[in-house]
Design an enzyme around this catalytic site. Structure first.
Site, PDB file in Angstrom:
ATOM      1  N   ASP A  23       0.847  -1.203   0.000  1.00  0.00           N
ATOM      2  CA  ASP A  23       0.000   0.000   0.000  1.00  0.00           C
ATOM      3  C   ASP A  23       0.880   1.250   0.000  1.00  0.00           C
ATOM      4  O   ASP A  23       1.503   1.575   1.002  1.00  0.00           O
ATOM      5  CB  ASP A  23      -0.888  -0.058   1.256  1.00  0.00           C
ATOM      6  CG  ASP A  23      -1.742   1.175   1.410  1.00  0.00           C
ATOM      7  OD1 ASP A  23      -1.917   1.928   0.422  1.00  0.00           O
ATOM      8  OD2 ASP A  23      -2.251   1.392   2.534  1.00  0.00           O
ATOM      9  N   ASN A  25      -0.061   4.535  -0.618  1.00  0.00           N
ATOM     10  CA  ASN A  25      -0.637   5.815  -0.154  1.00  0.00           C
ATOM     11  C   ASN A  25      -1.339   5.690   1.196  1.00  0.00           C
ATOM     12  O   ASN A  25      -2.081   6.577   1.603  1.00  0.00           O
ATOM     13  CB  ASN A  25      -1.583   6.393  -1.213  1.00  0.00           C
ATOM     14  CG  ASN A  25      -2.776   5.475  -1.454  1.00  0.00           C
ATOM     15  OD1 ASN A  25      -2.780   4.315  -1.018  1.00  0.00           O
ATOM     16  ND2 ASN A  25      -3.791   5.984  -2.123  1.00  0.00           N
ATOM     17  N   ASP A  27      -3.825   3.907   2.588  1.00  0.00           N
ATOM     18  CA  ASP A  27      -5.273   3.876   2.830  1.00  0.00           C
ATOM     19  C   ASP A  27      -5.707   2.454   3.210  1.00  0.00           C
ATOM     20  O   ASP A  27      -6.894   2.147   3.253  1.00  0.00           O
ATOM     21  CB  ASP A  27      -6.055   4.373   1.607  1.00  0.00           C
ATOM     22  CG  ASP A  27      -5.807   3.512   0.369  1.00  0.00           C
ATOM     23  OD1 ASP A  27      -4.982   2.565   0.442  1.00  0.00           O
ATOM     24  OD2 ASP A  27      -6.426   3.787  -0.671  1.00  0.00           O
ATOM     25  N   ASP A  31      -1.821  -1.212  -3.863  1.00  0.00           N
ATOM     26  CA  ASP A  31      -2.069  -0.443  -5.083  1.00  0.00           C
ATOM     27  C   ASP A  31      -0.923  -0.569  -6.088  1.00  0.00           C
ATOM     28  O   ASP A  31       0.115  -1.170  -5.795  1.00  0.00           O
ATOM     29  CB  ASP A  31      -2.333   1.029  -4.736  1.00  0.00           C
ATOM     30  CG  ASP A  31      -1.312   1.557  -3.742  1.00  0.00           C
ATOM     31  OD1 ASP A  31      -0.103   1.453  -4.046  1.00  0.00           O
ATOM     32  OD2 ASP A  31      -1.711   2.028  -2.656  1.00  0.00           O
ATOM     33  N   ASP A 100      -5.266 -10.343 -15.599  1.00  0.00           N
ATOM     34  CA  ASP A 100      -6.321 -11.321 -15.405  1.00  0.00           C
ATOM     35  C   ASP A 100      -7.499 -10.872 -16.256  1.00  0.00           C
ATOM     36  O   ASP A 100      -7.811  -9.687 -16.301  1.00  0.00           O
ATOM     37  CB  ASP A 100      -6.734 -11.302 -13.918  1.00  0.00           C
ATOM     38  CG  ASP A 100      -7.081 -12.675 -13.398  1.00  0.00           C
ATOM     39  OD1 ASP A 100      -7.875 -13.362 -14.057  1.00  0.00           O
ATOM     40  OD2 ASP A 100      -6.574 -13.041 -12.322  1.00  0.00           O
ATOM     41  N   ASP A 196      -9.677 -16.185 -16.552  1.00  0.00           N
ATOM     42  CA  ASP A 196     -10.465 -16.670 -15.424  1.00  0.00           C
ATOM     43  C   ASP A 196     -11.538 -17.668 -15.883  1.00  0.00           C
ATOM     44  O   ASP A 196     -12.246 -17.412 -16.861  1.00  0.00           O
ATOM     45  CB  ASP A 196     -11.141 -15.446 -14.782  1.00  0.00           C
ATOM     46  CG  ASP A 196     -11.808 -15.754 -13.454  1.00  0.00           C
ATOM     47  OD1 ASP A 196     -11.086 -16.069 -12.495  1.00  0.00           O
ATOM     48  OD2 ASP A 196     -13.046 -15.659 -13.377  1.00  0.00           O
ATOM     49  N   GLU A 238      -7.516 -20.574 -16.717  1.00  0.00           N
ATOM     50  CA  GLU A 238      -7.935 -21.244 -15.483  1.00  0.00           C
ATOM     51  C   GLU A 238      -9.065 -22.192 -15.878  1.00  0.00           C
ATOM     52  O   GLU A 238     -10.129 -21.760 -16.310  1.00  0.00           O
ATOM     53  CB  GLU A 238      -8.438 -20.240 -14.439  1.00  0.00           C
ATOM     54  CG  GLU A 238      -8.657 -20.921 -13.088  1.00  0.00           C
ATOM     55  CD  GLU A 238      -9.697 -20.241 -12.205  1.00  0.00           C
ATOM     56  OE1 GLU A 238      -9.689 -20.482 -10.990  1.00  0.00           O
ATOM     57  OE2 GLU A 238     -10.542 -19.502 -12.734  1.00  0.00           O
ATOM     58  N   HIS A 312      -4.667 -17.161  -5.135  1.00  0.00           N
ATOM     59  CA  HIS A 312      -5.540 -16.351  -4.274  1.00  0.00           C
ATOM     60  C   HIS A 312      -6.820 -17.086  -3.881  1.00  0.00           C
ATOM     61  O   HIS A 312      -7.610 -16.559  -3.097  1.00  0.00           O
ATOM     62  CB  HIS A 312      -5.889 -15.047  -4.984  1.00  0.00           C
ATOM     63  CG  HIS A 312      -6.712 -15.294  -6.215  1.00  0.00           C
ATOM     64  ND1 HIS A 312      -6.189 -15.915  -7.337  1.00  0.00           N
ATOM     65  CD2 HIS A 312      -8.010 -15.061  -6.486  1.00  0.00           C
ATOM     66  CE1 HIS A 312      -7.150 -16.036  -8.236  1.00  0.00           C
ATOM     67  NE2 HIS A 312      -8.262 -15.527  -7.761  1.00  0.00           N
ATOM     68  N   ASP A 313      -7.051 -18.267  -4.444  1.00  0.00           N
ATOM     69  CA  ASP A 313      -8.233 -19.055  -4.080  1.00  0.00           C
ATOM     70  C   ASP A 313      -7.884 -20.248  -3.200  1.00  0.00           C
ATOM     71  O   ASP A 313      -8.773 -20.948  -2.712  1.00  0.00           O
ATOM     72  CB  ASP A 313      -8.923 -19.622  -5.335  1.00  0.00           C
ATOM     73  CG  ASP A 313      -9.455 -18.535  -6.247  1.00  0.00           C
ATOM     74  OD1 ASP A 313      -9.889 -17.488  -5.743  1.00  0.00           O
ATOM     75  OD2 ASP A 313      -9.435 -18.748  -7.480  1.00  0.00           O
TER      76      ASP A 313
END
Ligand code: GLC
Ligand code: CA
Length: 538
Positions: A23, A25, A27, A31, A100, A196, A238, A312-313
């Site tokens: 990150d 910035n 928040d 990013d 992706d 995907d 995928e 990520h899954d």
């Protein structure tokens, strides 16, 4: 027609989950500029290609896998200029970048769907799938795959969340719009796509043919001809439901509509067959090896495949297949036995540090739509909350979505403010800063392994032959190529195990234990890479 140059066969690909990477910035959300700060970290690890989970405009119901505008960057990640700068920097450093592409469905906030809803006579109505009566197909994220629209008195189809309506690939205008999107980003200069759930676009739902449906090949070919055929880019599909044989067919010249796919059969081996992914069983190592052997045989002479434990899954590999008490040993053993096989290695962010899964105490700490839906569904079915949380601890997708652990400062150096999802509290131990300074770290082992892998053609082209495949604890195989054979032996177990494989003619090139002397007993999670050089005139 010439065959494509296959640079991606010799590439190490690193998946970034932008929300959780870095990150810039402050928040609380990762990013694009945060990624720019870490390019040297990736280059130094030996990464050739970076794959980004989606960064397009999205209401983020499924963390970006619900796209509302394919041509825009989601402002939480930055601007199109940030992305342009990032892409240039990636290229300047001699790496490549793939995005992706989620085209089985859009977000329900995509203008096509809004039009389809508000104006059933518009041409966009047919971009989606509508029926007067729902069938009994279920959504991957719990509940029926149909949602009723009061205004038109019809149901629309969604294999994932109800905010992710499936596109109707039978509509030619829709297909053209998709090819335009793909070509827009390829013209922008990116080096390819991860596609995907692409095995779903050929579906015929009225016949309940969902995965690898009757129109899949036709659509893939058309996409290939319109977008990929004449470009030096890579695609990885995928394809959770594609058989290995079909994967080979679709990645073999002259069909090669896809360069390679993600196949999930090895991932499903710790799940009870016929039940949902939440019902786990012990992994049987022999079964795993036999599966890998058969996949390797399938791709022996043609086609191509990918190598991955995690994404990520999926839960983190160390926690799933290794042992958190042997973090370094099991992380390095796991990566060696996998990435020594034939195929393109995919690393998921944090895997190079041996990052572990997360055990949240309460459902309120979970962010993933699938996990939250599952919790509610299983509570309704009468499951014990403890059983549900336990299943989430092992299988929730949030296991791999906690912030990257960069250093031991508050929030692990990911951000200066509280991140969108909690940091794993083991960040003080497991973090990049510690590991970069430690030559015996998971990170530095990965680096050494990939340096080695790139030096030998054997890793690309060698035939794979498992050794003592019936052994319950040892994961061992040879890669045979011309006069340079590789042998990899790993103890897939937290106990010492006897070495019964003859290594006399081999030289040890790399191991994850400091003591290079091999005894007859291999310590927990020991792994070694050996080389046998045969005389040229043999
Ligand atoms: C893929 C993605 C996953 C997403 C789903 C729907 O499986 O990897 O994260 O939820 O497709 O787009
Ligand atoms: Ca940010």
């Amino acid at each position: 027609m010439e065959e494509k140059i296959n640079w991606w066969k010799n590439s190490v690909i690193y998946q970034i989950y932008p929300l959780s990477f870095n990150d810039s910035n402050n928040d609380g959300i990762g990013d694009i500029n945060g990624i720019r700060e870490k390019l040297d970290y990736l280059k130094n690890l030996g990464v050739d290609v970076i794959w980004f989970s989606p960064i397009y405009e999205s209401p983020m119901v499924d963390n970006g896998y619900d796209i509302s505008d394919y041509y825009k960057i989601n402002p939480i990640f930055g601007t199109i200029e940030d992305f342009k700068n990032l892409l240039n920097e990636v290229h300047e450093k001699g790496m490549r970048l793939i995005m992706d592409l989620v085209v089985n469905h859009t977000s329900n906030e995509h203008v096509w769907f809004k039009e389809a809803l508000s104006n059933p006579n518009s041409k966009y109505r047919d971009y989606y799938i509508w029926r007067d009566k729902p069938s009994d197909i279920n959504s991957v994220f719990s509940g029926p795959a149909w949602t009723f629209d009061k205004m038109s008195n019809q149901y629309y189809f969604h294999l994932f969340a109800k905010e992710q309506p499936d596109l109707n690939w039978q509509n030619e205008d829709l297909r053209k719009e998709i090819y335009q999107i793909i070509n827009y980003w390829l013209d922008f200069g990116i080096d390819g796509f991860r596609l995907d759930v692409i095995d779903l676009i050929g579906k015929n739902i009225d016949n309940k043919q969902v995965a690898d449906g009757p129109f899949l090949e036709k659509h893939l070919k058309e996409m290939y001809d319109n977008c990929f055929r004449d470009r030096d880019v890579m695609t990885v599909g995928e394809t959770p439901a594609l058989s290995v044989d079909r994967a080979k067919e679709l990645t073999t010249y002259p069909k090669n509509y896809l360069d390679m796919v993600f196949q999930f059969s090895h991932i499903a081996l710790d799940e009870v067959k016929g039940k949902s992914k939440w019902h786990k069983k012990m992994l049987d190592l022999v079964e795993l090896k036999e599966l890998f052997q058969s996949i390797q045989n399938t791709f022996k002479t043609s086609g191509w495949t990918s190598l991955f434990w995690s994404n990520h899954d999926q839960p983190r590999a160390v926690s799933r297949y290794g042992d958190e008490n042997y973090n370094y040993e099991s992380a390095t053993m796991l990566m060696t036995v996998l990435y020594g096989l034939k195929g393109t290695p995919f690393i998921y962010q944090g895997e190079e540090l041996g990052m572990t899964g997360i055990k949240f105490d309460s459902i309120n700490q979970y962010k993933d739509v699938e996990s939250i839906n599952m919790y509610n569904e299983y509570l309704n079915l009468g499951y014990d909350e403890k059983w549900i949380l336990d299943a989430l601890h092992t299988k929730s997708r949030d296991n791999s979505r906690t912030p990257m652990q960069w250093d031991n400062s508050k929030y692990a150096g990911f951000s200066k403010v509280k991140p969108w999802i909690e940091v794993n509290e083991n960040y003080k131990n497991i973090n990049a800063q510690n590991q970069l300074n430690d030559k015996n770290s998971v990170y530095n082992y990965f680096k050494k392994f990939f340096e080695l892998r790139k030096n030998y053609q054997t890793f690309i082209d060698g035939e794979t032959k498992f050794v003592e495949i019936k052994s319950k604890n040892i994961f061992a195989y040879q890669r045979l190529y011309k006069n340079k054979n590789i042998l990899i032996i790993g103890n897939f177990n937290n106990k010492p195990n006897e070495l019964t494989i003859d290594i006399e003619n081999y030289t040890l090139l790399l191991t994850n234990y400091e003591n290079k002397k091999i005894k007859n007993i291999l310590p927990p999670y020991w792994v070694g890479v050996f080389m046998e050089e045969l005389n040229d005139d043999n």
